[in-house]
Design a protein around this motif. Structure first.
Motif, mmCIF file in Angstrom:
data_model
loop_
_atom_site.group_PDB
_atom_site.id
_atom_site.type_symbol
_atom_site.label_atom_id
_atom_site.label_comp_id
_atom_site.label_asym_id
_atom_site.label_seq_id
_atom_site.Cartn_x
_atom_site.Cartn_y
_atom_site.Cartn_z
ATOM 1 N N PRO A 56 -7.356 5.642 -9.664
ATOM 2 C CA PRO A 56 -6.498 5.666 -10.722
ATOM 3 C C PRO A 56 -5.520 4.431 -10.945
ATOM 4 N N ASP A 57 -5.152 4.052 -11.982
ATOM 5 C CA ASP A 57 -4.310 2.914 -12.417
ATOM 6 C C ASP A 57 -2.950 2.914 -11.648
ATOM 7 N N LEU A 58 -2.426 1.904 -11.398
ATOM 8 C CA LEU A 58 -0.972 1.828 -10.667
ATOM 9 C C LEU A 58 -0.145 2.660 -11.679
ATOM 10 N N SER A 59 0.306 3.755 -11.088
ATOM 11 C CA SER A 59 1.108 4.517 -12.144
ATOM 12 C C SER A 59 1.998 5.274 -11.000
ATOM 13 N N PHE A 60 3.629 5.208 -11.133
ATOM 14 C CA PHE A 60 4.371 5.973 -10.389
ATOM 15 C C PHE A 60 5.744 5.825 -10.894
ATOM 16 N N SER A 61 6.794 6.697 -10.362
ATOM 17 C CA SER A 61 8.124 6.402 -10.574
ATOM 18 C C SER A 61 8.928 6.603 -9.409
ATOM 19 N N ALA A 188 -3.570 -7.474 -12.966
ATOM 20 C CA ALA A 188 -2.227 -7.659 -13.744
ATOM 21 C C ALA A 188 -2.209 -6.695 -14.747
ATOM 22 N N ASN A 189 -3.148 -5.861 -15.197
ATOM 23 C CA ASN A 189 -3.158 -4.888 -15.999
ATOM 24 C C ASN A 189 -2.966 -3.528 -15.348
ATOM 25 N N GLY A 190 -2.811 -3.259 -14.131
ATOM 26 C CA GLY A 190 -2.242 -2.210 -13.239
ATOM 27 C C GLY A 190 -3.655 -1.397 -12.959
ATOM 28 N N HIS A 191 -5.008 -1.910 -13.111
ATOM 29 C CA HIS A 191 -6.302 -1.353 -12.713
ATOM 30 C C HIS A 191 -6.453 -1.576 -11.475
ATOM 31 N N ALA A 192 -6.957 -0.479 -10.573
ATOM 32 C CA ALA A 192 -7.441 -0.666 -9.165
ATOM 33 C C ALA A 192 -8.627 -1.578 -9.174
ATOM 34 N N ARG A 193 -8.666 -2.566 -8.326
ATOM 35 C CA ARG A 193 -9.784 -3.259 -8.257
ATOM 36 C C ARG A 193 -10.349 -3.460 -6.800
ATOM 37 N N LEU A 194 -9.619 -3.255 -5.864
ATOM 38 C CA LEU A 194 -10.505 -3.584 -4.390
ATOM 39 C C LEU A 194 -9.504 -3.110 -3.553
ATOM 40 N N LEU A 195 -10.130 -2.792 -2.388
ATOM 41 C CA LEU A 195 -9.410 -2.077 -1.156
ATOM 42 C C LEU A 195 -9.659 -3.121 0.115
ATOM 43 N N ALA A 196 -8.669 -3.336 0.739
ATOM 44 C CA ALA A 196 -8.775 -4.223 2.106
ATOM 45 C C ALA A 196 -8.344 -3.425 3.285
ATOM 46 N N THR A 197 -8.976 -3.596 4.623
ATOM 47 C CA THR A 197 -8.580 -2.956 5.675
ATOM 48 C C THR A 197 -8.248 -4.176 6.747
#
Length: 218
Positions: A56-61, A188-197
């Motif tokens: 999901p996009d970066l979305s929270f409150s 910058a548009n809030g889209h999930a792109r990558l995952l780092a460990t």
């Protein structure tokens, strides 16, 4: 690299009680990584795990470390490195934050386009002030601590497949929170792109983060 992901994604989980949940979370992300590998449009492969279009996009409150309410939209316009941890964490969290400081140093001027969002998995103890002091110990300019209600934190962790669990209190009332340790990269548009460990070096993370800064998804 992807075949190692299942074992790497939950490497901060040290208690049997949460291992099954962590494995399920890692399995889900492993499946995401496999799908993402089939949809890579850039001819140059990512060094981190590509999750474009599969989280999901970066979305929270939530509540920021200055006590003000924030949402995912608050941080649009900059690349966000999102990490779930807690201020009383004895090892993995400070090590991860120190590694992200190295990433910022390697980015040079591009670091101005990056924000680190430290989301607590221990909202009972991590007040805005506690998070503010913790962030100040690393980089108050680029790092923000975020907290919320138990329900808000649980909802966000579920959304991004983060496993965490409070452990038994010791005689002094202290406790640890076991949690997965991935760092999520949102453009910058809030889209999930990558995952780092924690197996990904600062050089590797900085390399791919710079690519995300230069080419955010639409």
């Amino acid at each position: 690299m992807q075949m190692d992901f299942l074992h790497r994604g939950a490497n901060a989980i040290r208690r049997p009680a949460i291992l099954l949940r962590a494995r399920r979370a890692a399995l889900g992300l492993f499946a995401v990584a496999a799908l993402a590998g089939c949809t890579q449009h850039d001819s140059t492969p990512w060094q981190l795990t590509d999750v474009t279009g599969h989280l999901p996009d970066l979305s929270f409150s939530l509540t920021a470390d200055d006590g003000k309410p924030v949402t995912g939209a608050t941080f649009k316009g900059r690349t966000s490195l999102v990490y779930f941890g807690y201020t009383h964490c004895p090892d993995v969290c400070p090590e991860t934050m120190a590694r992200l400081m190295q990433v910022l140093a390697k980015l040079g001027p591009d670091a101005q386009q990056v924000r680190i969002l430290f989301i607590t998995v221990d909202p009972a103890r991590d007040t805005p002030k506690a998070l503010h002091d913790y962030m100040a110990a690393f980089d108050a300019e680029h790092a923000r601590g975020l907290t919320g209600t138990d329900a808000q934190i649980e909802s966000m962790a579920r959304k991004y497949r983060v496993a965490y669990q409070m452990e038994k209190r010791d005689p002094n009332g202290d406790y640890e929170v076991t949690h997965s340790s991935a760092v999520y990269v949102f453009d910058a548009n809030g889209h999930a792109r990558l995952l780092a460990t924690d197996h990904d070096s600062p050089d590797v993370i900085a390399h791919d983060v710079r690519r995300v800064i230069e080419s955010p998804s639409s």
